[in-house]
Structure formats: structure tokens, C-alpha cells
Motif scaffolding. Structure first.
Motif, mmCIF file in Angstrom:
data_model
loop_
_atom_site.group_PDB
_atom_site.id
_atom_site.type_symbol
_atom_site.label_atom_id
_atom_site.label_comp_id
_atom_site.label_asym_id
_atom_site.label_seq_id
_atom_site.Cartn_x
_atom_site.Cartn_y
_atom_site.Cartn_z
ATOM 1 N N GLY A 106 -65.194 123.582 147.860
ATOM 2 C CA GLY A 106 -66.193 122.982 146.978
ATOM 3 C C GLY A 106 -66.135 123.573 145.587
ATOM 4 O O GLY A 106 -66.091 122.856 144.583
ATOM 5 N N LEU A 110 -65.015 121.548 142.250
ATOM 6 C CA LEU A 110 -65.973 121.354 141.151
ATOM 7 C C LEU A 110 -65.324 121.676 139.817
ATOM 8 O O LEU A 110 -65.574 121.023 138.807
ATOM 9 C CB LEU A 110 -67.204 122.242 141.343
ATOM 10 N N ILE A 120 -71.976 110.998 134.206
ATOM 11 C CA ILE A 120 -72.582 109.811 134.813
ATOM 12 C C ILE A 120 -73.390 110.192 136.055
ATOM 13 O O ILE A 120 -74.401 109.572 136.352
ATOM 14 C CB ILE A 120 -71.549 108.706 135.142
ATOM 15 N N PHE A 121 -72.980 111.266 136.719
ATOM 16 C CA PHE A 121 -73.786 111.760 137.841
ATOM 17 C C PHE A 121 -75.150 112.233 137.336
ATOM 18 O O PHE A 121 -76.191 111.925 137.925
ATOM 19 C CB PHE A 121 -73.042 112.896 138.548
ATOM 20 N N LEU A 124 -77.408 109.393 136.538
ATOM 21 C CA LEU A 124 -77.914 108.758 137.747
ATOM 22 C C LEU A 124 -79.008 109.598 138.402
ATOM 23 O O LEU A 124 -80.121 109.137 138.623
ATOM 24 C CB LEU A 124 -76.729 108.599 138.713
ATOM 25 N N ILE A 145 -74.197 122.727 136.818
ATOM 26 C CA ILE A 145 -73.252 122.516 137.922
ATOM 27 C C ILE A 145 -71.821 122.696 137.424
ATOM 28 O O ILE A 145 -70.965 123.238 138.111
ATOM 29 C CB ILE A 145 -73.419 121.107 138.541
ATOM 30 N N ILE B 21 -70.606 123.514 147.668
ATOM 31 C CA ILE B 21 -70.136 122.348 148.416
ATOM 32 C C ILE B 21 -71.189 121.243 148.388
ATOM 33 O O ILE B 21 -70.876 120.049 148.317
ATOM 34 C CB ILE B 21 -69.719 122.729 149.865
ATOM 35 N N ALA B 23 -73.162 120.557 145.914
ATOM 36 C CA ALA B 23 -73.060 119.870 144.626
ATOM 37 C C ALA B 23 -71.928 118.865 144.645
ATOM 38 O O ALA B 23 -72.087 117.711 144.231
ATOM 39 C CB ALA B 23 -72.849 120.893 143.505
ATOM 40 N N LEU B 24 -70.777 119.291 145.159
ATOM 41 C CA LEU B 24 -69.622 118.386 145.213
ATOM 42 C C LEU B 24 -69.959 117.141 146.029
ATOM 43 O O LEU B 24 -69.699 116.005 145.625
ATOM 44 C CB LEU B 24 -68.418 119.107 145.826
ATOM 45 N N THR B 26 -72.952 115.934 146.738
ATOM 46 C CA THR B 26 -73.975 115.104 146.097
ATOM 47 C C THR B 26 -73.373 114.240 144.991
ATOM 48 O O THR B 26 -73.685 113.052 144.870
ATOM 49 C CB THR B 26 -75.075 116.003 145.488
ATOM 50 N N ILE B 27 -72.500 114.855 144.184
ATOM 51 C CA ILE B 27 -71.866 114.101 143.103
ATOM 52 C C ILE B 27 -71.099 112.915 143.674
ATOM 53 O O ILE B 27 -71.252 111.775 143.236
ATOM 54 C CB ILE B 27 -70.921 115.020 142.287
ATOM 55 N N PHE B 30 -73.526 110.125 145.080
ATOM 56 C CA PHE B 30 -74.226 109.290 144.111
ATOM 57 C C PHE B 30 -73.276 108.347 143.383
ATOM 58 O O PHE B 30 -73.594 107.181 143.150
ATOM 59 C CB PHE B 30 -74.983 110.163 143.106
ATOM 60 N N ILE B 31 -72.107 108.863 143.019
ATOM 61 C CA ILE B 31 -71.188 108.015 142.268
ATOM 62 C C ILE B 31 -70.623 106.904 143.152
ATOM 63 O O ILE B 31 -70.532 105.757 142.741
ATOM 64 C CB ILE B 31 -70.078 108.886 141.634
ATOM 65 N N ARG B 33 -72.121 105.651 145.795
ATOM 66 C CA ARG B 33 -73.196 104.722 146.122
ATOM 67 C C ARG B 33 -73.382 103.688 145.015
ATOM 68 O O ARG B 33 -73.651 102.521 145.258
ATOM 69 C CB ARG B 33 -74.499 105.511 146.328
ATOM 70 N N GLU B 34 -73.219 104.134 143.784
ATOM 71 C CA GLU B 34 -73.421 103.227 142.662
ATOM 72 C C GLU B 34 -72.173 102.389 142.379
ATOM 73 O O GLU B 34 -72.285 101.270 141.889
ATOM 74 C CB GLU B 34 -73.793 104.069 141.418
ATOM 75 N N ARG B 253 -72.527 98.042 134.283
ATOM 76 C CA ARG B 253 -72.768 99.464 134.452
ATOM 77 C C ARG B 253 -72.220 99.966 135.788
ATOM 78 O O ARG B 253 -71.580 101.008 135.859
ATOM 79 C CB ARG B 253 -74.271 99.707 134.384
ATOM 80 N N LEU B 256 -68.668 100.632 135.711
ATOM 81 C CA LEU B 256 -68.288 101.918 135.112
ATOM 82 C C LEU B 256 -68.368 103.028 136.149
ATOM 83 O O LEU B 256 -67.530 103.930 136.180
ATOM 84 C CB LEU B 256 -69.188 102.242 133.913
ATOM 85 N N PHE B 257 -69.387 102.955 137.013
ATOM 86 C CA PHE B 257 -69.434 103.924 138.111
ATOM 87 C C PHE B 257 -68.250 103.731 139.046
ATOM 88 O O PHE B 257 -67.688 104.697 139.570
ATOM 89 C CB PHE B 257 -70.758 103.807 138.873
ATOM 90 N N GLY B 260 -65.572 105.447 137.690
ATOM 91 C CA GLY B 260 -65.787 106.852 138.022
ATOM 92 C C GLY B 260 -65.306 107.181 139.430
ATOM 93 O O GLY B 260 -64.759 108.255 139.668
ATOM 94 N N LEU B 263 -61.584 107.515 139.257
ATOM 95 C CA LEU B 263 -61.282 108.777 138.583
ATOM 96 C C LEU B 263 -61.516 109.958 139.522
ATOM 97 O O LEU B 263 -60.688 110.871 139.639
ATOM 98 C CB LEU B 263 -62.169 108.895 137.333
ATOM 99 N N PHE B 264 -62.658 109.926 140.212
ATOM 100 C CA PHE B 264 -63.020 110.993 141.135
ATOM 101 C C PHE B 264 -61.954 111.139 142.222
ATOM 102 O O PHE B 264 -61.514 112.246 142.537
ATOM 103 C CB PHE B 264 -64.388 110.683 141.757
#
Lengths: 283, 285
Positions: A106, A110, A120-121, A124, A145, B21, B23-24, B26-27, B30-31, B33-34, B253, B256-257, B260, B263-264
Motif C-alpha cells: 500500500g 501510494l 479527483i479523489f 469526490l 495522503i 493500505i 488509503a490506497l 479507498t482511492i 471511489f474512483i 465507483r464514479e 465528468r 473523466l473519472f 482516472g 490511469l490508475f
């Protein structure tokens, strides 16, 4: 004959890689020198203390200094407990295993995530779902973060660099694990940990993309609280450069560079002093 | 009770460590999901192979951006890798202490300079240079490759240097004892042994290039087209998000996610590859 060729090629190679190292330094001097030469002559008190006028074409950059400061302090306050805490776990407590590997994965991942994705996170989650709006606190949460991996890695390295004999000596005196960590390990590692935090500060000051998206860069007033929106110096510099306001862009960039300079180089000496005083006190 | 008190800091630290972990995760959540709904609605294949980006008319083809991102990453690597690896060799093997004392802060500073400053430098020097000498309007893949190539130097240098230094001394000493010159030792023994570390550095550097937003916006232009030459403007995935995020609404919009998400995924693949190669290095040493 063959030996001679090998020697000659050795010499050529040496000169070649030396010139590349010099070239890299030259490029750095070019990038920084251009900005400092064009910017420093225009740095003065009124530029630092005045409000921008005419969307930054005239006047100073006072609100963006306040914005940078508020963002950085908040982000550091949020990130440091998590980052340093994680480093203590990874360096002192873990016995390896799958959970630790996942945590490491993780943290390392990150570090690679692009700032625009953080941006963008942040929009959101912090701006919209948590309802914090385009604000300094949204920006700070996002950036905190981003700097987490930097703080974790540097602090962990600092802790791991403490010789094992320190811990053994402490244990053999009957100290508990927590006492050992507090009194034997931490004082030795603190310099590295502080360095990690400072690297985090540098990233907060330099960050643009994520901050611009989450802090709402259109407002040029002095932020009155952490829920106001605002600009940092980096964002302001970017907007000025894109609008072709070159002189003020140069001056803002010069201040940014000087700040990064101080963060990168100046701090080491300060920390050294601070540490030597602290350890003397502890003795 | 005493035992619990003694273990308490450990539990707290463990909680903090989990944040990395979390944070990773969650990011990503959310991305995705959108972004995922738009990808499903438009069709994954259409989304990544479509060549028309006209979000207001409902065309969400991001192939030009994928090509743009990959091109600047490769361009940056072509410029950054030779310079970076040579500098790393110099620092690991040849540099006298004095030189190291200058080079190390230089590289630290290169890593610390805000990306907008690099972009600005490119805007002021590289873009006009290309416009005046090579043609086009200067906002080009070439300009972006130069700027990004310099930006990724610190990543490549530090990781390559570490992997050269971290080898067992016996490799180098053995080769030197066999009568190889230092340069031969570096080329035939040390570099091959440091290979996986250097590859990890290059991958991370390319990841940085793909992830960079501000500097590329300033020197690449933003034309949503597949570039045909080095002098063409292009658009990366990051630019696509960065330019349009502030005003996009609705499906635009979400698209754009979705950008993302792509990209992710690309970055995570590079991350995992880099971590794999780093582990290889550690294993060998």
C-alpha cells in the motif's frame, strides 16, 4: 595492444560520464538560475505583504503565502501521526507476514499514484461526499495522503538504521519494548524522522495539481479559516504562467524556489543543533 | 493489564500502518465507483480504442490520450535513462567525495523542485527553441519528453545508484582481480548485476512521467489527437482530467473519472512491476 584499448576506453568513459554529471548540474543551474535571476530583483516586502490586484497582474501574493502555510501545517499535522506511526510498526513491531506485506504494498503504491488522481479523489470524497467544499481542509486531507509514503519510508529507514546493539543494551537493562523504543531508539532516529517530515513539507509546498482541484484556486482573498478556499504559491505561479503574466510568475517562482532551497539544505544544520541539544538534555 | 499496556503502542502503530493500505483501497474504490458506469455504458473496448474525444456529444474515445501518455513516458525514458544511469555510475564508482557533496544536493533539489517550475522552464526555453528551429508551434511530444526526461532523473539516479552500491563487494573485487579495468568491471559485472534495480528505477521513472500533469500541460499543448510526429501536440490522460475537471458535469465528468480509472490501472501495473524488480534485486543480494 588490447590492454591499451581497454585503458583508452576507460579514460574516454570516465570523461564521458563525468561530463554527464556536470551537464545535469548545469541543467539544474539553468532552471533555477533563470528563475532566481529574473525573480529575485522583484522580491520585496510589498510583494510579500500586498493583496494581488487585477487577478495577480499587479500587487503581491500575500494570500497565497497564507494559503501555502495553512495547507502545509494542516497536511503535516494530519500525516505525521499516521506516517511515523506506520514506520514504527514496520520497523519495530512487525514480525513480517502477509499483513505487513500488504501494508508495504500500500505504502509503495501510494507513492506512485499521480497527483491528479489524488486530486479527483479529493474532490469526490472530501469536497463532495464529506461536504467540506473547495477548501484548505479538503486540500490538506488530500495532500496528507500524498505525503504519507514519503514520511513512512524515510522514518522507517531512520529507525532501521539504529544499531541493534542499542536495543539489546536497553533490553538487557530490563527495559520493556516501549521503553526501549522511547528512550533508546527514538532519540537516535529522530533526525531521520524529522528529515522525512521536512521532505513532506517540501512536497506540500510544491504540489499543484491536487491542490488546485481541491482548494478551489479562483479565490484570491486571504483565507479566513480552514474551510475557506484559496491558492497556494505553486497554484498561483501556474495560473500566472498560463496567463502570460511573466514578471509576477518569475517572482513567485523565485520565492518558491528559495523556500524549497531552505527546506532542502538549510534544515539539516538546524536539525543537527536541535538533536545535539536534545540528546545532551537526555543524558 | 500490564501486558496490555505494554502492547498498546504496538496496536496503535498497527492501526496507523493500516492507513496506508486503507488509503490506497479507498482511492481505488471511489474512483472506480464514479468511473466504471461510464465505461460499462460506453463499452470498455469503445472507450479505450475510440479515437474521438467529444464528451459533450457523447464520444468518449480515449485512445489518443493513452497513446499520448505512453509516448511521453517512452520519450522521457529515452532522454532520462542514459543520463540517469551514467550519473548513477559516476556517483557510485568514480565521484570523489567532494563531487558527491555537490551532486547529492543537486539531485535532491531536482527532486524537490515543483513540477510547475519544470513546466515553466520548458515553456520559456524548450517550446520556443523547438518552434524556432524545428518547426510547428513548439508545444510538442519532443518538448514534453525533454522536460519529463529531466524530471525523472532523480528517481532513476537514486534507485540505480543504490542497486550498484548494494552489490556484494566480491563481484567487483573478483572482476578487478581478474585484470578487468574498472570500466569493464562496470559494464560486464556491476551493471548486469544491478539490472533488476535499474529496471525498477526506469519503470518508476516512466510512472512518474505518465502521472505528471502540470508540467505536461504547459509544454505539450492539449490536442486530443493521436500524434504523428515528435513535433505534434498531444494530450495525456492526466491532461484530459486536469483541463476539464473544473467545468465538467454529468456524464462528461464521469468520463473523466473513467480516464482516472485507466490511469490508475496503468500506474498500478507499473508499480507492481517495479516492486517485483526491486524484490528480485533484494533476493539476489
Amino acid at each position: 595492444m588490447i590492454k591499451l584499448t581497454a585503458r583508452t576506453s576507460e579514460r574516454i568513459a570516465k570523461v564521458f560520464i563525468l561530463s554527464i554529471a556536470v551537464l545535469i548540474m548545469g541543467i539544474l543551474i539553468w532552471i533555477i538560475g533563470d528563475i532566481l535571476l529574473n525573480g529575485i530583483p522583484h522580491i520585496n516586502f510589498s510583494f510579500l505583504s500586498q493583496m494581488p490586484r487585477n487577478m495577480g497582474r499587479e500587487g503581491g501574493i500575500f494570500p497565497t503565502i497564507v494559503g501555502t502555510l495553512m495547507l502545509t501545517v494542516l497536511a503535516i499535522l494530519i500525516a505525521v501521526p499516521f506516517g511515523v506511526g506506520a514506520a514504527y510498526y514496520l520497523a519495530e513491531y512487525t514480525k513480517g507476514g502477509i499483513v505487513t506485506r500488504i501494508i508495504r504494498f500500500g505504502a509503495e503504491s501510494l507513492a506512485g499514484i499521480p497527483s491528479i488522481v489524488y486530486g479527483i479523489f479529493g474532490v469526490l470524497l472530501f469536497v463532495e461526499i464529506l461536504g467540506l467544499g473547495f477548501s484548505i481542509i479538503s486540500g490538506a486531507l488530500t495532500v496528507s495522503i500524498m505525503i504519507l509514503p514519503t514520511i513512512i519510508r524515510t522514518s522507517e529507514e531512520a529507525l532501521l538504521a539504529v544499531p541493534k546493539i542499542y536495543r539489546d543494551a536497553s533490553f538487557s537493562l530490563g527495559a520493556t519494548k516501549w521503553q526501549t523504543i522511547r528512550c533508546a531508539v527514538t532519540p537516535t532516529a529522530i533526525r531521520g524522522i524529522v528529515n522525512g517530515v521536512i521532505l513532506g513539507v517540501g512536497r506540500c509546498v510544491a504540489e499543484t495539481a491536487a491542490v488546485m482541484l481541491t482548494m478551489g484556486g479562483n479565490v484570491l482573498a486571504v483565507p479566513s479559516s480552514i474551510s475557506s478556499s484559496g491558492r497556494t504559491m505553486a497554484v498561483h505561479f501556474y495560473i500566472l504562467a498560463q496567463e502570460g503574466v511573466m514578471q509576477n510568475a518569475y517572482t513567485t517562482a523565485a520565492i518558491l524556489i528559495i523556500l524549497i532551497f531552505i527546506i532542502n539544505i538549510g534544515t539539516n544544520a538546524v536539525i543537527d543543533q536541535f538533536i545535539s541539544k536534545r540528546t545532551k538534555g537526555a543524558r | 493489564m500490564l501486558k496490555f499496556k505494554e502492547n498498546l503502542p504496538g496496536y496503535i502503530f498497527f492501526g496507523f500502518a493500516l492507513s496506508a493500505i486503507a488509503a490506497l483501497f479507498t482511492i481505488a474504490m471511489f474512483i472506480f465507483r464514479e468511473g466504471i458506469p461510464v465505461i460499462i455504458e460506453y463499452g470498455f473496448i469503445n472507450f479505450i480504442t475510440g479515437t474521438t474525444w467529444a464528451p459533450t456529444r457523447g464520444d468518449f474515445g480515449i485512445l489518443p490520450m493513452i497513446v499520448g501518455s505512453l509516448s511521453v513516458a517512452v520519450g522521457a525514458a529515452i532522454i532520462g535513462v542514459p543520463f540517469g544511469v551514467c550519473c548513477a555510475i559516476y556517483m557510485a564508482e568514480f565521484a570523489p567525495e567532494k563531487m558527491k557533496k555537490v551532486l547529492r544536493p543537486t539531485i535532491q533539489l531536482l527532486a524537490g523542485i515543483p513540477s510547475v517550475v519544470y513546466g515553466f522552464w520548458g515553456l520559456v526555453f524548450i517550446v520556443p527553441f523547438i518552434r524556432n528551429n524545428l518547426g510547428g508551434n513548439g508545444f510538442s511530444l519532443l518538448a514534453a519528453s525533454v522536460v519529463l526526461g529531466i524530471m525523472i532523473l532523480p528517481t532513476i539516479i537514486s534507485i540505480s545508484e543504490v542497486s550498484i552500491i548494494a552489490q556484494p563487494k566480491t563481484y567487483k573485487e573478483g572482476a578487478l582481480a581478474m585484470g578487468l579495468t574498472r570500466w569493464q568491471t562496470i559494464c560486464k559485472v556491476q551493471l548486469p548485476a544491478a539490472r533488476s534495480g535499474i529496471i525498477a528505477g526506469i519503470i518508476l521513472g516512466m510512472g512518474r512521467a505518465i502521472g505528471e500533469t502540470m508540467a505536461v500541460i504547459m509544454v505539450l499543448g492539449s490536442a486530443a489527437q493521436i500524434p504523428k510526429s515528435l513535433l505534434d501536440s498531444a494530450r495525456t490522460l492526466t491532461i484530459n482530467i486536469g483541463l476539464e475537471m473544473s467545468y465538467a458535469v454529468g456524464t462528461h465528468r464521469q468520463s473523466l473519472f473513467a480516464t482516472g480509472v485507466v490511469l490508475f490501472v496503468i500506474i498500478m501495473i507499473l508499480n507492481i512491476l517495479a516492486q517485483y524488480f526491486t524484490r528480485q534485486r533484494v533476493k539476489k543480494v
